[in-house]
Design a protein around this motif. Structure first.
Motif, short mmCIF file in Angstrom:
data_model
loop_
_atom_site.label_atom_id
_atom_site.label_comp_id
_atom_site.label_asym_id
_atom_site.label_seq_id
_atom_site.Cartn_x
_atom_site.Cartn_y
_atom_site.Cartn_z
N VAL A 84 0.88 -1.16 0.00
CA VAL A 84 0.00 0.00 0.00
C VAL A 84 0.92 1.21 0.00
N HIS A 101 5.84 3.81 0.54
CA HIS A 101 4.89 2.91 1.20
C HIS A 101 4.16 3.66 2.30
N TRP A 102 2.92 3.26 2.53
CA TRP A 102 2.11 3.87 3.59
C TRP A 102 2.76 3.52 4.92
N GLY A 120 2.17 -0.35 5.22
CA GLY A 120 2.06 -0.63 3.79
C GLY A 120 2.71 -1.93 3.36
N LEU A 150 -5.72 5.16 6.30
CA LEU A 150 -5.42 4.81 4.91
C LEU A 150 -5.86 5.90 3.95
N ALA A 156 -4.47 6.95 -1.01
CA ALA A 156 -3.55 5.81 -0.99
C ALA A 156 -3.69 5.05 -2.30
N PHE A 158 -2.64 1.03 -4.22
CA PHE A 158 -2.14 -0.34 -4.08
C PHE A 158 -1.24 -0.60 -5.28
N ILE A 184 -6.89 3.72 -4.34
CA ILE A 184 -7.90 3.23 -3.41
C ILE A 184 -8.89 4.36 -3.14
#
Length: 189
Positions: A84, A101-102, A120, A150, A156, A158, A184
């Motif tokens: 993520v 990345h998250w 993430g 998120l 965000a 993917f 997302i």
């Protein structure tokens, strides 16, 4: 006479088939109120750099965080890193606009890194020959909205990478180029 009767039977059977199939029009759709399938709280349609549909991720609120259901198609057999990412943008061909990345807890990458893992990080996606990739992923302690969630102000994405994640190298697990991406988005309504 016999050919007329057979032709009429054929037309009658075709009409019955159309009526029967018409009744199945909404069967199994997630937005069908009569369906047993849960409605996703958010989702991402996944595309490659050519714009080809490569699958979907559905996000559900769960008792311990978020659950992601992935269906990935059109991949060669192999192992792919997936994460993520922190920004809800997927500008092809490199998808660098999806950001890092998250990582709302500000730790390093990788489940095998003593200084990680961040939210993430995902397990690798393993695609067997001639199959569709499927995975259920859990983001324990994560939220869909609110502080550190998120779907914060910049959203965000993917992302699926070209190579397997080594689960330790910061910041991206040495997982190679970003080859598939999906923004997302929360379910409307």
């Amino acid at each position: 006479m016999r050919s007329t009767m057979i032709r009429n039977l054929g037309i009658g059977a075709l009409a019955l088939s159309v009526v029967a199939l018409g009744g199945c029009k909404t069967m199994g759709k997630k937005d069908d109120p009569g369906s047993n399938l849960p409605v996703a709280d958010a989702s991402a349609q996944l595309f490659d750099a050519r714009g080809a549909d490569r699958g979907r991720v559905d996000v559900y609120r769960d008792t311990d965080g978020l659950r992601l259901e992935l269906v990935a198609r059109g991949f060669a057999a192999g192992t792919y890193g997936m994460h993520v990412h922190a920004v809800g943008k997927c500008d092809a061909p490199k998808y660098t606009t999806a950001g890092p990345h998250w990582n709302p807890t500000n730790v390093q990458h990788g489940r095998d890194n003593p200084m990680g893992a961040h939210h993430g990080d995902m397990p690798n996606l393993v695609i067997e020959p001639d199959t569709i990739g499927r995975a259920t992923l859990r983001l324990v302690g994560s939220r869909l909205s609110g502080d550190g969630a998120l779907l914060d102000a910049d959203g965000a994405a993917f992302v699926i990478h070209a190579k397997a994640d080594d689960y330790k190298t910061d910041p991206s697990g040495n997982s190679g180029d970003r080859i598939v991406c999906g923004v997302i988005t929360a379910r409307a309504g």
